[in-house]
Design an enzyme around this catalytic site. Structure first.
Site, PDB file in Angstrom:
ATOM      1  N   CYS A   2      12.871  14.589 -60.901  1.00 32.32           N
ATOM      2  CA  CYS A   2      14.218  14.057 -60.786  1.00 32.32           C
ATOM      3  C   CYS A   2      15.095  15.140 -60.187  1.00 32.32           C
ATOM      4  O   CYS A   2      14.674  16.284 -60.054  1.00 32.32           O
ATOM      5  CB  CYS A   2      14.745  13.685 -62.161  1.00 32.32           C
ATOM      6  SG  CYS A   2      13.612  12.628 -63.071  1.00 32.32           S
ATOM      7  N   ARG A  27      14.043  13.664 -54.495  1.00 33.49           N
ATOM      8  CA  ARG A  27      13.269  14.004 -55.687  1.00 33.49           C
ATOM      9  C   ARG A  27      13.021  12.797 -56.592  1.00 33.49           C
ATOM     10  O   ARG A  27      12.225  12.865 -57.530  1.00 33.49           O
ATOM     11  CB  ARG A  27      14.001  15.075 -56.506  1.00 33.49           C
ATOM     12  CG  ARG A  27      14.267  16.336 -55.757  1.00 33.49           C
ATOM     13  CD  ARG A  27      14.980  17.328 -56.626  1.00 33.49           C
ATOM     14  NE  ARG A  27      14.131  17.776 -57.705  1.00 33.49           N
ATOM     15  CZ  ARG A  27      13.275  18.783 -57.618  1.00 33.49           C
ATOM     16  NH1 ARG A  27      13.171  19.457 -56.502  1.00 33.49           N
ATOM     17  NH2 ARG A  27      12.532  19.122 -58.642  1.00 33.49           N
ATOM     18  N   TRP A  78      13.351   9.778 -61.175  1.00 30.67           N
ATOM     19  CA  TRP A  78      12.019   9.258 -60.852  1.00 30.67           C
ATOM     20  C   TRP A  78      11.382   8.988 -62.205  1.00 30.67           C
ATOM     21  O   TRP A  78      11.054   9.910 -62.944  1.00 30.67           O
ATOM     22  CB  TRP A  78      11.226  10.286 -60.057  1.00 30.67           C
ATOM     23  CG  TRP A  78       9.915   9.778 -59.556  1.00 30.67           C
ATOM     24  CD1 TRP A  78       9.686   9.044 -58.430  1.00 30.67           C
ATOM     25  CD2 TRP A  78       8.626   9.983 -60.170  1.00 30.67           C
ATOM     26  NE1 TRP A  78       8.351   8.771 -58.302  1.00 30.67           N
ATOM     27  CE2 TRP A  78       7.676   9.328 -59.353  1.00 30.67           C
ATOM     28  CE3 TRP A  78       8.194  10.632 -61.309  1.00 30.67           C
ATOM     29  CZ2 TRP A  78       6.316   9.319 -59.652  1.00 30.67           C
ATOM     30  CZ3 TRP A  78       6.826  10.620 -61.611  1.00 30.67           C
ATOM     31  CH2 TRP A  78       5.907   9.974 -60.784  1.00 30.67           C
ATOM     32  N   ASN A 102      14.726  16.739 -66.184  1.00 27.00           N
ATOM     33  CA  ASN A 102      13.678  16.528 -65.181  1.00 27.00           C
ATOM     34  C   ASN A 102      12.369  16.950 -65.824  1.00 27.00           C
ATOM     35  O   ASN A 102      12.245  18.096 -66.259  1.00 27.00           O
ATOM     36  CB  ASN A 102      13.980  17.409 -63.955  1.00 27.00           C
ATOM     37  CG  ASN A 102      12.867  17.382 -62.925  1.00 27.00           C
ATOM     38  OD1 ASN A 102      12.058  16.460 -62.901  1.00 27.00           O
ATOM     39  ND2 ASN A 102      12.833  18.393 -62.077  1.00 27.00           N
ATOM     40  N   GLY A 103      11.407  16.030 -65.927  1.00 25.66           N
ATOM     41  CA  GLY A 103      10.120  16.411 -66.500  1.00 25.66           C
ATOM     42  C   GLY A 103       9.702  15.479 -67.617  1.00 25.66           C
ATOM     43  O   GLY A 103      10.147  14.328 -67.682  1.00 25.66           O
ATOM     44  N   GLU A 486      -4.512  12.771 -42.457  1.00 27.24           N
ATOM     45  CA  GLU A 486      -3.050  12.881 -42.539  1.00 27.24           C
ATOM     46  C   GLU A 486      -2.377  11.640 -41.926  1.00 27.24           C
ATOM     47  O   GLU A 486      -1.389  11.127 -42.462  1.00 27.24           O
ATOM     48  CB  GLU A 486      -2.592  14.174 -41.835  1.00 27.24           C
ATOM     49  CG  GLU A 486      -1.108  14.359 -41.657  1.00 27.24           C
ATOM     50  CD  GLU A 486      -0.305  14.390 -42.954  1.00 27.24           C
ATOM     51  OE1 GLU A 486      -0.899  14.368 -44.043  1.00 27.24           O
ATOM     52  OE2 GLU A 486       0.931  14.407 -42.872  1.00 27.24           O
ATOM     53  N   LYS A 490       0.133   9.189 -43.990  1.00 25.94           N
ATOM     54  CA  LYS A 490       1.494   8.890 -43.527  1.00 25.94           C
ATOM     55  C   LYS A 490       1.716   7.386 -43.492  1.00 25.94           C
ATOM     56  O   LYS A 490       2.755   6.882 -43.895  1.00 25.94           O
ATOM     57  CB  LYS A 490       1.716   9.460 -42.112  1.00 25.94           C
ATOM     58  CG  LYS A 490       1.963  10.950 -42.067  1.00 25.94           C
ATOM     59  CD  LYS A 490       3.373  11.282 -42.500  1.00 25.94           C
ATOM     60  CE  LYS A 490       3.500  12.655 -43.088  1.00 25.94           C
ATOM     61  NZ  LYS A 490       2.835  12.926 -44.347  1.00 25.94           N
ATOM     62  N   GLU A 493       1.957   5.902 -47.070  1.00 27.03           N
ATOM     63  CA  GLU A 493       3.158   6.222 -47.849  1.00 27.03           C
ATOM     64  C   GLU A 493       4.424   5.625 -47.249  1.00 27.03           C
ATOM     65  O   GLU A 493       5.375   5.361 -47.970  1.00 27.03           O
ATOM     66  CB  GLU A 493       3.298   7.725 -48.104  1.00 27.03           C
ATOM     67  CG  GLU A 493       3.705   8.588 -46.946  1.00 27.03           C
ATOM     68  CD  GLU A 493       3.940  10.055 -47.370  1.00 27.03           C
ATOM     69  OE1 GLU A 493       3.716  10.927 -46.540  1.00 27.03           O
ATOM     70  OE2 GLU A 493       4.362  10.314 -48.514  1.00 27.03           O
ATOM     71  N   HIS A 509     -21.719   4.785 -41.958  1.00 30.10           N
ATOM     72  CA  HIS A 509     -22.222   4.793 -43.340  1.00 30.10           C
ATOM     73  C   HIS A 509     -21.362   3.904 -44.243  1.00 30.10           C
ATOM     74  O   HIS A 509     -21.390   4.057 -45.458  1.00 30.10           O
ATOM     75  CB  HIS A 509     -22.259   6.222 -43.867  1.00 30.10           C
ATOM     76  CG  HIS A 509     -23.170   7.103 -43.077  1.00 30.10           C
ATOM     77  ND1 HIS A 509     -24.537   7.039 -43.185  1.00 30.10           N
ATOM     78  CD2 HIS A 509     -22.898   8.009 -42.109  1.00 30.10           C
ATOM     79  CE1 HIS A 509     -25.080   7.903 -42.339  1.00 30.10           C
ATOM     80  NE2 HIS A 509     -24.111   8.499 -41.672  1.00 30.10           N
ATOM     81  N   LYS A 608       9.622  13.615 -53.416  1.00 34.53           N
ATOM     82  CA  LYS A 608       9.121  14.672 -52.544  1.00 34.53           C
ATOM     83  C   LYS A 608       8.439  15.790 -53.313  1.00 34.53           C
ATOM     84  O   LYS A 608       7.417  16.310 -52.896  1.00 34.53           O
ATOM     85  CB  LYS A 608      10.268  15.245 -51.708  1.00 34.53           C
ATOM     86  CG  LYS A 608       9.761  16.270 -50.712  1.00 34.53           C
ATOM     87  CD  LYS A 608      10.558  16.280 -49.464  1.00 34.53           C
ATOM     88  CE  LYS A 608       9.957  17.196 -48.427  1.00 34.53           C
ATOM     89  NZ  LYS A 608       8.807  16.601 -47.731  1.00 34.53           N
TER      90      LYS A 608
END
Ligand code: AGP
Length: 613
Positions: A2, A27, A78, A102-103, A486, A490, A493, A509, A608
């Protein structure tokens, strides 16, 4: 994950806090709130305004609200405990004590049971509110917020950073942490406490980073620091170099697009300190590890999460080929729980844009406990990972605000090139000529990247068609394989589309079965030693009906002939190709997500900086 902001000073706290939260919204963004003192001078109380959804919702609510006080706190959330809702939004206020957190408080169930026995009534489903109850009880006993914090801190287990205020002490802020970052901005007659410097730089460039189990006590214009046991400690005031205009969009629709376009500069800035222009060789400046230490390394472990992990995977190819040292590359959350065997003379290289990713930090600590030499690649200086590693390399990308990492990725690729070349140099694994050639190629990358950015237009136009595919398979071989991974990350997300990154040789395979005319294949196929084989894989995919975008070197007729779209990159050596290839895969994800109407800078469910496990 957060964002926290607190302010005491002459400005309107509402403006400072909402402005700060805006810069911390990366965040977390499922709800937000403020608690700011209001009322006649000697009888001020916290007026709390909270809203579900992004910060814009809170800002709307606040339009018509004003405050008379000069102290306030704010939060952008968050969710961990309790669904995203106004009721669970911070600040949480109990009997005049208000806090933002935060946490995660891991022992929250025990605390809740104890409080319930004492008759506490809860107004949210969060673990955070419980700390407000504890503090409210302790300020009643002690009459002082700082003393209350000293008593409550030992009662908490978990990873947290907490900022608390009490209406009876209208010029006091107390904050403490174990895990997620907290920074104090020491201004002229004003104090800002926040999760990140981005919320502070408009007010001051003088900051102090709080370490775990430290308490900051702000009273008016004075700031003091204490250990959890209450012993005063001296802290260094750091002058930060990031500026306020770096955290603006500068005319771009999204931070991500701005950051994609900043990449040539980011790569140049990452390289600049480490190049000896006279000898045209690499010199690792201020890395904090001696040549002797680097010469002694017999194994490298690269540890990171997400995009940083994929950069690390490219680093494996670079270090093994250029410095001839065996490399293992690990996802931090796996490494830390798999009882890794770390032989003597190992280097643990952690990569983190934020420098705060909980799993990467824990992996670094584990490696240090095992006695390993550690080196970090970070963008945020003085972040936890940067502070704790023995050696340091800096991305120098400037603030990265879009949740999707872009410029930090290419800066890391540049640094991994430099590190590999330097390791090759000090260990005698590389001839001077080969080192100079590879370095020359790397230094040419920024101007080549400018040319590749022209694909912005192509993807803006193609996005409507691309978004109609059922999924996208990104493929590449060798050092290009991490770029495929990557590219897929991208797209997932940002566009919330099914995407996979595969080593092209692995296609038959399994994933070949996915391919039909509704599947788009992005084949990263530069002219390197794997080119012919990758081309054959492309033919196989095409034979199954897949639609093809290929990314290759120069005017490649063979690729053009077998692709629906061919994207040409400037001619570069294998070590630089990934830096160039990153741009089209980033632009693809950006434009498809934008065409879908997604919030590109703040994709759903993400934040982030991942400061929880
Ligand atoms: C990338 O686009 C991500 N949002 C994510 O994977 C990120 O790279 C990861 O969380 C690691 O972050 P760090 O580099 O700050 O440690």
């Amino acid at each position: 994950m957060c964002g926290i902001v607190g302010y005491y000073g002459p400005k309107d706290p509402k403006d400072v806090i909402v402005g700060g939260l805006k810069r911390l919204e990366y965040r977390g963004y499922d709800s937000a709130g403020v608690a700011i003192l209001d009322g006649p001078k000697n009888d001020q109380h916290f007026k709390v305004v909270r809203a579900e959804g992004k910060l814009g919702e809170l800002a709307k609510k606040l339009e018509t609200v004003s405050f008379t006080g000069h102290l306030g706190i704010g939060h952008t959330r968050w969710a961990t405990h309790g669904v995203p809702s106004e009721r669970n939004a911070h600040p949480h206020t109990v009997d005049g004590v208000s806090l933002v957190h935060n946490g995660i408080i891991e022992n929250y169930q025990d605390i809740k049971a104890d409080l319930a026995r004492e008759g506490a009534v809860f107004s949210s489903d969060t673990d955070s509110e419980l700390v407000a109850h504890l503090l409210a009880r302790k300020v009643k006993e002690t009459g002082d917020l700082f003393k209350a914090v000293e008593l409550v801190l030992p009662m908490l287990t978990g990873a947290y950073s907490i900022l608390a205020v009490w209406e009876k002490q209208p010029d006091v802020m107390v904050a403490f942490k174990n895990g997620p970052p907290l920074i104090v901005g020491v201004g002229e007659k004003e104090m800002v406490i926040a999760s990140d410097v981005q919320a502070i730089i408009s007010h001051t460039n003088k900051v102090v980073y709080l370490e775990d189990f430290e308490i900051v006590f702000v009273k008016g214009n004075d700031v003091k620091f204490f250990s959890a046991a209450g012993a005063p400690i001296k802290k260094e005031v750091v002058t930060i170099t990031w500026t306020a205009d770096q955290v603006e969009k500068a005319g771009y629709k999204h931070f991500m697009l701005k950051e994609i376009h900043e990449q040539p500069r980011a790569v140049a800035a990452a390289c600049a300190p480490h190049v000896n222009l006279e000898t045209k060789r690499v010199k690792l400046s201020d890395v904090g590890l001696s040549d002797e230490q680097l010469r002694g390394i017999e194994r490298v472990f690269i540890i990171a999460c997400g995009t940083s992990y994929y950069a690390g995977l490219a680093g494996k190819y670079l270090i093994e080929q250029l410095a001839k040292i065996p490399v293992e590359c690990d996802i931090a959350s796996e490494f830390r729980y798999r009882d890794p065997v770390i032989p003597p003379r190992s280097l643990i290289l952690t990569i983190s844009q934020s420098g705060e990713t909980a799993d990467t930090l824990a992996a670094l600590r584990l490696a240090k406990q095992a006695g390993a030499l550690t080196l970090s690649i970070c963008n945020v200086r003085a972040s936890s990972i940067d502070r704790e590693a023995h050696g340091h390399l800096y991305m120098n990308s400037g603030p990265e605000i879009g949740v999707a990492s872009t410029k930090a990725f290419v800066s890391t690729l540049a640094l991994l090139n430099l590190l590999s070349l330097y390791l090759g140099q000090v260990r005698g694994a590389l001839s001077v000529k080969d080192e100079q050639h590879a370095l020359e190629q790397l230094l040419a990358a920024p101007s080549q990247m400018e040319a590749v950015l022209a694909y912005d237009k192509f993807f803006a136009e193609a996005a409507q068609k691309l978004k109609a595919y059922k999924g996208i398979l990104f493929m590449g071989r060798g050092i290009n394989y991490p770029i495929a991974l990557e590219g897929a990350l991208k797209l997932k997300e940002l566009a919330y589309m099914h995407a996979e990154g595969y080593a092209a040789g692995e296609m038959k395979h399994g994933p070949l079965a996915l391919i039909d005319e509704r599947m788009l294949i992005v084949m990263v196929c530069p002219s390197d030693r794997n080119y012919e084989k990758t081309l054959s894989n492309l033919e196989e995919a095409r034979a199954r009906g897949g639609r093809i975008i290929s990314i290759g070197t120069g005017d490649n007729h063979a690729l053009k002939a077998v692709s629906d779209h061919y994207l040409s990159l400037p001619k570069a050596e294998w070590n630089v190709n990934p830096i160039l290839e990153s741009i089209p895969v980033q632009l693809l994800a950006y434009h498809v997500a934008n065409a879908m109407g997604h919030d590109v800078d703040q994709p759903r469910n993400l934040a982030k900086s991942v400061t929880v496990e």
